[in-house]
Design an enzyme around this catalytic site. Structure first.
Site, PDB file in Angstrom:
ATOM      1  N   HIS A 410       0.812  -1.318  -0.044  1.00 38.83           N
ATOM      2  CA  HIS A 410      -0.217  -0.079  -0.069  1.00 38.83           C
ATOM      3  C   HIS A 410       0.817   1.278   0.116  1.00 38.83           C
ATOM      4  O   HIS A 410       1.308   1.540   1.170  1.00 38.83           O
ATOM      5  CB  HIS A 410      -0.850   0.100   1.348  1.00 38.83           C
ATOM      6  CG  HIS A 410      -1.898  -1.301   1.276  1.00 38.83           C
ATOM      7  ND1 HIS A 410      -2.552  -1.633   2.308  1.00 38.83           N
ATOM      8  CD2 HIS A 410      -2.295  -1.921   0.242  1.00 38.83           C
ATOM      9  CE1 HIS A 410      -3.187  -2.547   2.039  1.00 38.83           C
ATOM     10  NE2 HIS A 410      -2.947  -3.011   0.829  1.00 38.83           N
TER      11      HIS A 410
HETATM   12  C1  LIG Z   1       0.088  -7.580  -4.083  1.00 36.05           C
HETATM   13  C2  LIG Z   1      -1.035  -6.356  -3.838  1.00 36.05           C
HETATM   14  C3  LIG Z   1      -2.038  -6.629  -3.004  1.00 36.05           C
HETATM   15  C4  LIG Z   1      -3.087  -5.542  -2.868  1.00 36.05           C
HETATM   16  N1  LIG Z   1      -4.108  -5.931  -2.209  1.00 36.05           N
HETATM   17  C5  LIG Z   1      -5.080  -5.109  -2.158  1.00 36.05           C
HETATM   18  C6  LIG Z   1      -6.489  -5.299  -1.619  1.00 36.05           C
HETATM   19  O1  LIG Z   1      -6.739  -6.292  -1.466  1.00 36.05           O
HETATM   20  N2  LIG Z   1      -7.216  -4.258  -1.389  1.00 36.05           N
HETATM   21  C7  LIG Z   1      -6.886  -2.868  -2.029  1.00 36.05           C
HETATM   22  O2  LIG Z   1      -7.694  -1.980  -1.841  1.00 36.05           O
HETATM   23  N3  LIG Z   1      -5.614  -2.507  -2.468  1.00 36.05           N
HETATM   24  C8  LIG Z   1      -4.906  -3.525  -2.564  1.00 36.05           C
HETATM   25  N4  LIG Z   1      -3.426  -3.410  -2.996  1.00 36.05           N
HETATM   26  C9  LIG Z   1      -3.176  -1.742  -3.311  1.00 36.05           C
HETATM   27  C10 LIG Z   1      -3.879  -1.545  -4.697  1.00 36.05           C
HETATM   28  O3  LIG Z   1      -3.557  -2.376  -5.663  1.00 36.05           O
HETATM   29  C11 LIG Z   1      -3.390   0.159  -4.866  1.00 36.05           C
HETATM   30  O4  LIG Z   1      -3.713   1.027  -3.944  1.00 36.05           O
HETATM   31  C12 LIG Z   1      -3.861   0.620  -6.298  1.00 36.05           C
HETATM   32  O5  LIG Z   1      -3.669  -0.380  -7.367  1.00 36.05           O
HETATM   33  C13 LIG Z   1      -3.350   1.813  -6.435  1.00 36.05           C
HETATM   34  O6  LIG Z   1      -3.951   2.450  -7.986  1.00 36.05           O
HETATM   35  P1  LIG Z   1      -3.047   3.415  -8.547  1.00 36.05           P
HETATM   36  O7  LIG Z   1      -4.354   3.866  -9.794  1.00 36.05           O
HETATM   37  O8  LIG Z   1      -2.774   4.416  -7.589  1.00 36.05           O
HETATM   38  O9  LIG Z   1      -1.799   2.932  -9.318  1.00 36.05           O
HETATM   39  P2  LIG Z   1      -1.236   1.338  -9.791  1.00 36.05           P
HETATM   40  O10 LIG Z   1      -2.550   0.461  -9.445  1.00 36.05           O
HETATM   41  O11 LIG Z   1       0.060   1.125  -9.358  1.00 36.05           O
HETATM   42  O12 LIG Z   1      -1.319   1.735 -11.436  1.00 36.05           O
HETATM   43  C14 LIG Z   1      -0.374   2.551 -11.798  1.00 36.05           C
HETATM   44  C15 LIG Z   1      -0.231   2.003 -13.250  1.00 36.05           C
HETATM   45  O13 LIG Z   1       0.798   3.023 -13.950  1.00 36.05           O
HETATM   46  C16 LIG Z   1       1.664   2.267 -14.802  1.00 36.05           C
HETATM   47  N5  LIG Z   1       2.823   3.486 -15.051  1.00 36.05           N
HETATM   48  C17 LIG Z   1       3.925   3.688 -14.259  1.00 36.05           C
HETATM   49  N6  LIG Z   1       4.780   4.666 -14.651  1.00 36.05           N
HETATM   50  C18 LIG Z   1       4.122   4.509 -15.942  1.00 36.05           C
HETATM   51  C19 LIG Z   1       4.687   5.451 -16.954  1.00 36.05           C
HETATM   52  N7  LIG Z   1       5.617   6.440 -16.735  1.00 36.05           N
HETATM   53  N8  LIG Z   1       4.173   5.549 -18.055  1.00 36.05           N
HETATM   54  C20 LIG Z   1       3.033   4.770 -18.482  1.00 36.05           C
HETATM   55  N9  LIG Z   1       2.668   3.775 -17.313  1.00 36.05           N
HETATM   56  C21 LIG Z   1       3.177   4.035 -16.127  1.00 36.05           C
HETATM   57  C22 LIG Z   1       2.110   1.122 -13.930  1.00 36.05           C
HETATM   58  O14 LIG Z   1       2.798   0.259 -14.865  1.00 36.05           O
HETATM   59  C23 LIG Z   1       0.624   0.797 -13.172  1.00 36.05           C
HETATM   60  O15 LIG Z   1       0.117  -0.214 -14.263  1.00 36.05           O
HETATM   61  C24 LIG Z   1      -2.617  -4.327  -3.230  1.00 36.05           C
HETATM   62  C25 LIG Z   1      -1.628  -4.073  -4.021  1.00 36.05           C
HETATM   63  C26 LIG Z   1      -0.754  -5.113  -4.326  1.00 36.05           C
HETATM   64  C27 LIG Z   1       0.321  -4.774  -5.179  1.00 36.05           C
END
Ligand SMILES: Cc1cc2nc3c(=O)[nH]c(=O)nc-3n(C[C@H](O)[C@H](O)[C@H](O)COP(=O)(O)OP(=O)(O)OC[C@H]3O[C@@H](n4cnc5c(N)ncnc54)[C@H](O)[C@@H]3O)c2cc1C
Length: 473
Positions: A410
């Site tokens: 997280h």
């Molecule tokens: C193993 C694991 C288990 C988890 N379990 C839970 C759960 O059960 N419940 C829950 O609520 N949360 C859980 N989480 C946390 C949750 O997945 C994250 O809080 C959430 O995905 C964050 O969303 P986001 O959009 O901020 O970023 P992310 O989901 O990290 O997405 C960002 C995306 O941007 C892409 N990216 C990065 N840099 C670039 C760039 N320069 N150009 C193009 N693309 C780029 C990345 O490849 C990625 O696909 C878990 C996370 C993990 C890793």
């Protein structure tokens, strides 16, 4: 050169919610994702194959510090939603009121978020299991009940049904529930495409330099507005590379987690199950739950004292990994490093954090013993095996900062939202204070790790921000 109304960088929960809402409102949207599209259902959850294909750096990333904190990030269309457990919490009134007060955030009450949360819950099918919890979760529930501690089955965004006696679980990830709708509404999605930096002119972002990850070829794309949704590590790194680093990258906030493997005299480990029960007796500051425990992950948890612990692997069906997670008072920093692809990430665990982790480890072991564990294998360097109540306090006390082995999934807080320009990177609705057409709409904007699994909060706040953007255009 094609010009877009909006460029969305990153396709995780923040980017998916953003791109879909923009496209459905008629905007011409390009979304870019550094990772690739994986057809839902083609990779076994929590497998080594998944780590290789859907995690950044195969899951091997670390925030340096004393102790360091290992972290993992999803990488691919759907981001973390594709690899996570799908455990859902709605943000509480206490959480939102606290954030609003401390960070001067407008329009972030439970009343503001409730309709958005309800729509999201409906969309991704948030519900508890239609069958009994897995044995590994029942263990926690039994222990909590015996101790009078508060705990509950956390609902998931998963379509669970029984067909001909077979249990089918289809997680409603972003690639299942959001991207098909965003694309149907006209959003263009380019996978394997990394945003390198934004180009600015007269205080506004005008274009982005994109890299084809396969060939390394660079291209340029122009837009009116850009939504940076690359996750809490790569959003700040991209903004810093673009010269937009004010209040960006500091304030990294995570839930550090310490693990313990518990052994029982009966089978608890079905590798296809996802643990769903969490103990919340100690509020959001300290929670307990189960971790993915496929044999390879069990071995990893036991590796801190492999010499002593490895024989337990012979009985792996009777073993399961549990965690104690804390809301940390420490903070970290993300710094883009010229010439390097990945930023340098550091994290500082405070003395209070360490004591809370020790305390959490002791309480978790007590809970597991109460639930019938016959042996406990804490995950810190050279940890002792615990087989009697007297060993619990001794084992927890032996976990010094230099021996602890912490991890987190997280990551939040690296571009915090709010009206206080001295400490906030973006305003109350995600607009960068230093560039009026740059928005952050992912976990980076949450001012801190929320003390609950964060995806539900990321999605609701992202939906609120993009609705606000559309209403003011
Ligand atoms: C193993 C694991 C288990 C988890 N379990 C839970 C759960 O059960 N419940 C829950 O609520 N949360 C859980 N989480 C946390 C949750 O997945 C994250 O809080 C959430 O995905 C964050 O969303 P986001 O959009 O901020 O970023 P992310 O989901 O990290 O997405 C960002 C995306 O941007 C892409 N990216 C990065 N840099 C670039 C760039 N320069 N150009 C193009 N693309 C780029 C990345 O490849 C990625 O696909 C878990 C996370 C993990 C890793």
């Amino acid at each position: 050169m094609t010009r877009y109304d909006a460029l969305v960088i990153g396709t995780g929960p923040g980017g998916a919610v953003t791109a879909r809402a923009l496209a459905e409102a008629g905007a011409r949207v390009l979304a870019v994702e550094e990772g690739h599209w994986t057809e839902p259902g083609t990779v076994a959850p929590f497998s080594m194959d998944q780590m290789r294909r859907q995690y950044r750096n195969a899951g091997l990333t670390v925030a340096f510090g004393r102790p360091s904190v290992a972290y993992t990030e999803g990488m691919g269309v759907g981001g973390g939603s594709e690899v996570n457990s799908g455990l859902y919490h709605r943000p509480s009134r206490t959480l939102l009121d606290g954030w609003s007060r401390h960070w001067s955030i407008d329009g972030l009450t439970t009343g503001d978020l409730r309709p958005l949360s309800e729509a999201i819950e409906d969309e991704i099918g948030v519900r508890t299991l239609p069958w009994p919890m897995p044995a590994s979760s029942q263990v926690l529930a039994r222990g909590a009940e015996a101790l009078g501690w508060r705990g509950f089955e956390v609902p998931r965004w998963a379509d669970c049904r029984e067909v001909d006696g077979q249990r089918i679980v289809e997680k409603q990830t972003m690639s299942v529930a959001y991207w098909p709708k965003a694309i149907a509404a006209g959003a263009e999605l380019r996978e394997g495409t990394r945003a390198v930096r934004l180009q600015l002119a007269r205080g506004r972002a005008r274009a982005a330099i994109l890299e084809d990850v396969g060939t390394g070829a660079l291209s340029r794309v122009a837009f009116d507005d850009v939504f940076v949704c690359a996750g809490a590590i790569h959003t700040p790194a991209l903004l810093q590379r673009s010269g937009l680093g004010r209040n960006v990258g500091g304030n990294l906030s995570v839930h550090p987690t310490v693990k313990v493997t518990a052994e029982f005299d009966h089978v608890v480990n079905d590798p296809s199950d996802v643990p769903v029960y969490q103990v919340k007796e100690f509020g959001s500051r300290l929670s307990f739950g189960g971790s993915a425990s496929r044999p390879a992950l069990l071995a990893l948890a036991l590796s801190e004292n492999w010499h002593e612990f490895r024989e337990a692997m012979n009985r792996w069906p009777n073993l399961f990994v549990y965690y104690a997670a804390i809301q940390s008072a420490g903070r970290g920093r993300v710094r883009a490093v010229p010439g390097f692809r990945d930023p340098l990430v550091t994290y500082r665990i405070t003395g209070d954090d360490h004591r809370l982790l020790q305390n959490g480890l002791a309480r978790l072991m007590h809970l597991l013993r109460t639930a019938g564990a016959t042996a406990l294998y804490p995950s810190f360097r050279n940890a002792p095996k615990v087989t009697a109540p007297a060993g619990i306090a001794r084992a927890a006390a032996a976990m010094s900062p230099s021996k602890s082995s912490l991890m987190t999934v997280h990551l939040c807080g690296t571009a915090p939202m709010g009206e206080d320009r001295r400490k906030c990177a973006v305003d109350s609705f995600g607009r960068l204070h230093t560039a009026p057409n740059v928005f952050v709409n992912d976990a980076s904007m949450l001012p801190e790790a929320p003390g609950i699994n964060p995806q539900g909060t990321v999605m609701a706040v992202a939906a609120r921000n993009v609705a606000h953007y559309l209403s003011t255009r």
